[in-house]
Write a protein that holds these residues in place. Structure first.
Motif, mmCIF file in Angstrom:
data_model
loop_
_atom_site.group_PDB
_atom_site.id
_atom_site.type_symbol
_atom_site.label_atom_id
_atom_site.label_comp_id
_atom_site.label_asym_id
_atom_site.label_seq_id
_atom_site.Cartn_x
_atom_site.Cartn_y
_atom_site.Cartn_z
ATOM 1 N N ALA A 59 -0.235 -10.523 -10.737
ATOM 2 C CA ALA A 59 0.871 -11.225 -10.076
ATOM 3 C C ALA A 59 0.951 -12.684 -10.536
ATOM 4 O O ALA A 59 2.050 -13.221 -10.727
ATOM 5 N N GLY A 60 -0.207 -13.318 -10.726
ATOM 6 C CA GLY A 60 -0.212 -14.700 -11.218
ATOM 7 C C GLY A 60 0.340 -14.806 -12.626
ATOM 8 O O GLY A 60 1.083 -15.734 -12.955
ATOM 9 N N ILE A 61 -0.021 -13.845 -13.470
ATOM 10 C CA ILE A 61 0.508 -13.840 -14.836
ATOM 11 C C ILE A 61 2.014 -13.645 -14.809
ATOM 12 O O ILE A 61 2.767 -14.364 -15.478
ATOM 13 N N TYR A 62 2.475 -12.681 -14.017
ATOM 14 C CA TYR A 62 3.907 -12.434 -13.921
ATOM 15 C C TYR A 62 4.639 -13.664 -13.396
ATOM 16 O O TYR A 62 5.681 -14.052 -13.917
ATOM 17 N N GLY A 63 4.060 -14.270 -12.364
ATOM 18 C CA GLY A 63 4.702 -15.453 -11.783
ATOM 19 C C GLY A 63 4.753 -16.626 -12.738
ATOM 20 O O GLY A 63 5.722 -17.382 -12.752
ATOM 21 N N SER A 64 3.729 -16.782 -13.560
ATOM 22 C CA SER A 64 3.731 -17.906 -14.495
ATOM 23 C C SER A 64 4.659 -17.660 -15.679
ATOM 24 O O SER A 64 5.180 -18.601 -16.263
ATOM 25 N N LEU A 65 4.883 -16.395 -16.027
ATOM 26 C CA LEU A 65 5.764 -16.090 -17.159
ATOM 27 C C LEU A 65 7.228 -15.980 -16.753
ATOM 28 O O LEU A 65 8.114 -16.353 -17.516
ATOM 29 N N ARG A 66 7.512 -15.476 -15.564
ATOM 30 C CA ARG A 66 8.889 -15.199 -15.159
ATOM 31 C C ARG A 66 9.471 -16.170 -14.146
ATOM 32 O O ARG A 66 10.661 -16.214 -13.967
ATOM 33 N N ASP A 67 8.626 -16.906 -13.438
ATOM 34 C CA ASP A 67 9.067 -17.833 -12.390
ATOM 35 C C ASP A 67 9.999 -17.138 -11.393
ATOM 36 O O ASP A 67 11.168 -17.501 -11.251
ATOM 37 N N PRO A 68 9.471 -16.109 -10.695
ATOM 38 C CA PRO A 68 10.345 -15.326 -9.807
ATOM 39 C C PRO A 68 10.718 -16.100 -8.543
ATOM 40 O O PRO A 68 9.994 -16.979 -8.089
ATOM 41 N N ILE A 69 11.856 -15.753 -8.001
ATOM 42 C CA ILE A 69 12.301 -16.281 -6.716
ATOM 43 C C ILE A 69 12.181 -15.139 -5.715
ATOM 44 O O ILE A 69 12.872 -14.125 -5.837
ATOM 45 N N LEU A 70 11.286 -15.299 -4.752
ATOM 46 C CA LEU A 70 11.020 -14.212 -3.817
ATOM 47 C C LEU A 70 12.081 -14.107 -2.732
ATOM 48 O O LEU A 70 12.390 -13.025 -2.271
ATOM 49 N N GLY A 71 12.612 -15.216 -2.277
ATOM 50 C CA GLY A 71 13.630 -15.190 -1.237
ATOM 51 C C GLY A 71 13.103 -14.722 0.105
ATOM 52 O O GLY A 71 13.849 -14.119 0.881
ATOM 53 N N LEU A 72 11.853 -14.979 0.375
ATOM 54 C CA LEU A 72 11.254 -14.554 1.640
ATOM 55 C C LEU A 72 11.447 -15.632 2.700
ATOM 56 O O LEU A 72 11.515 -16.824 2.389
ATOM 57 N N PRO A 73 11.499 -15.229 3.972
ATOM 58 C CA PRO A 73 11.565 -16.226 5.040
ATOM 59 C C PRO A 73 10.289 -17.065 5.079
ATOM 60 O O PRO A 73 9.242 -16.653 4.574
ATOM 61 N N ALA A 74 10.390 -18.210 5.702
ATOM 62 C CA ALA A 74 9.257 -19.139 5.764
ATOM 63 C C ALA A 74 8.043 -18.499 6.434
ATOM 64 O O ALA A 74 6.907 -18.787 6.056
ATOM 65 N N PHE A 75 8.257 -17.618 7.399
ATOM 66 C CA PHE A 75 7.145 -16.975 8.100
ATOM 67 C C PHE A 75 6.266 -16.198 7.121
ATOM 68 O O PHE A 75 5.036 -16.280 7.164
ATOM 69 N N PHE A 76 6.879 -15.435 6.211
ATOM 70 C CA PHE A 76 6.116 -14.664 5.241
ATOM 71 C C PHE A 76 5.414 -15.569 4.236
ATOM 72 O O PHE A 76 4.323 -15.274 3.784
ATOM 73 N N LEU A 77 6.054 -16.670 3.890
ATOM 74 C CA LEU A 77 5.426 -17.613 2.968
ATOM 75 C C LEU A 77 4.202 -18.259 3.595
ATOM 76 O O LEU A 77 3.202 -18.494 2.924
ATOM 77 N N ILE A 78 4.276 -18.520 4.884
ATOM 78 C CA ILE A 78 3.121 -19.067 5.592
ATOM 79 C C ILE A 78 1.975 -18.058 5.573
ATOM 80 O O ILE A 78 0.824 -18.410 5.319
ATOM 81 N N LEU A 79 2.300 -16.785 5.818
ATOM 82 C CA LEU A 79 1.256 -15.745 5.789
ATOM 83 C C LEU A 79 0.656 -15.592 4.389
ATOM 84 O O LEU A 79 -0.556 -15.430 4.245
ATOM 85 N N LEU A 80 1.506 -15.639 3.352
ATOM 86 C CA LEU A 80 0.997 -15.549 1.985
ATOM 87 C C LEU A 80 0.097 -16.735 1.657
ATOM 88 O O LEU A 80 -0.961 -16.567 1.039
ATOM 89 N N GLY A 81 0.503 -17.928 2.049
ATOM 90 C CA GLY A 81 -0.319 -19.108 1.811
ATOM 91 C C GLY A 81 -1.636 -19.052 2.565
ATOM 92 O O GLY A 81 -2.687 -19.422 2.031
ATOM 93 N N LEU A 82 -1.588 -18.572 3.790
ATOM 94 C CA LEU A 82 -2.801 -18.436 4.593
ATOM 95 C C LEU A 82 -3.757 -17.425 3.966
ATOM 96 O O LEU A 82 -4.963 -17.683 3.841
ATOM 97 N N ALA A 83 -3.225 -16.291 3.540
ATOM 98 C CA ALA A 83 -4.071 -15.270 2.900
ATOM 99 C C ALA A 83 -4.680 -15.797 1.604
ATOM 100 O O ALA A 83 -5.868 -15.584 1.336
ATOM 101 N N GLY A 84 -3.886 -16.490 0.810
ATOM 102 C CA GLY A 84 -4.409 -17.066 -0.429
ATOM 103 C C GLY A 84 -5.471 -18.113 -0.160
ATOM 104 O O GLY A 84 -6.500 -18.153 -0.850
ATOM 105 N N GLY A 85 -5.258 -18.943 0.837
ATOM 106 C CA GLY A 85 -6.242 -19.966 1.192
ATOM 107 C C GLY A 85 -7.543 -19.372 1.695
ATOM 108 O O GLY A 85 -8.630 -19.847 1.348
ATOM 109 N N ILE A 86 -7.441 -18.340 2.503
ATOM 110 C CA ILE A 86 -8.647 -17.675 3.004
ATOM 111 C C ILE A 86 -9.434 -17.066 1.846
ATOM 112 O O ILE A 86 -10.655 -17.199 1.770
ATOM 113 N N PHE A 87 -8.720 -16.409 0.922
ATOM 114 C CA PHE A 87 -9.408 -15.777 -0.194
ATOM 115 C C PHE A 87 -10.088 -16.814 -1.078
ATOM 116 O O PHE A 87 -11.254 -16.658 -1.440
ATOM 117 N N VAL A 88 -9.388 -17.884 -1.406
ATOM 118 C CA VAL A 88 -9.986 -18.929 -2.243
ATOM 119 C C VAL A 88 -11.165 -19.574 -1.523
ATOM 120 O O VAL A 88 -12.207 -19.843 -2.127
#
Length: 140
Positions: A59-88
């Motif tokens: 997903a990181g490779i795809y995102g860096s090559l294509r620069d996708p726009i997800l169009g997700l609501p802020a709530f989902f972005l918060i959850l994605l950021g939280l999950a990424g932060g926990i994993f890191v």
């Protein structure tokens, strides 16, 4: 024009192989994933950790090559950021545990009996740094 394109492909592939090999060696030699599973008491889920790293890398490779726009609501972005932060954070904690960074640092600072204070300083410093970066650099 074709030679230039092939040269770019060759350079990109070589760079990707070098970075990927270093990343795999880092995870393998230090045993980050098994140690993370051991600390979190989820040894039976090691395959899921490995799959998460592979899918995250793709997903990181795809995102860096294509620069996708997800169009997700802020709530989902918060959850994605939280999950990424926990994993890191868990990977960083496992790395610190494998390398015995905290006990060595505590001994060097003569804080053998107060490791909890040292850990809280690291956690609060990380939180303060993240908030500063978010509030100052992102929301200018």
């Amino acid at each position: 024009m074709i030679i230039k394109g092939l040269a770019i492909v060759f350079i990109a592939l070589s760079g990707g192989l070098a970075v990927g090999s270093g990343f795999v060696a880092f995870l393998t030699v230090l045993g980050i994933i098994p140690r993370l599973a051991q600390i979190s008491k989820t040894v039976d889920k090691v395959v899921w950790y490995e799959a998460a790293i592979i899918l995250g890398t793709i997903a990181g490779i795809y995102g860096s090559l294509r620069d996708p726009i997800l169009g997700l609501p802020a709530f989902f972005l918060i959850l994605l950021g939280l999950a990424g932060g926990i994993f890191v954070g868990m990977i960083a904690g496992a790395l610190a545990e494998v390398l015995n960074v905290i006990p060595i640092l505590a001994k060097r600072l003569n804080m053998d009996g107060e490791i909890i204070i040292l850990l809280m300083a690291v956690v609060l410093g990380k939180i303060a740094g993240s908030l500063f970066q978010w509030l100052y650099f992102i929301h200018q």
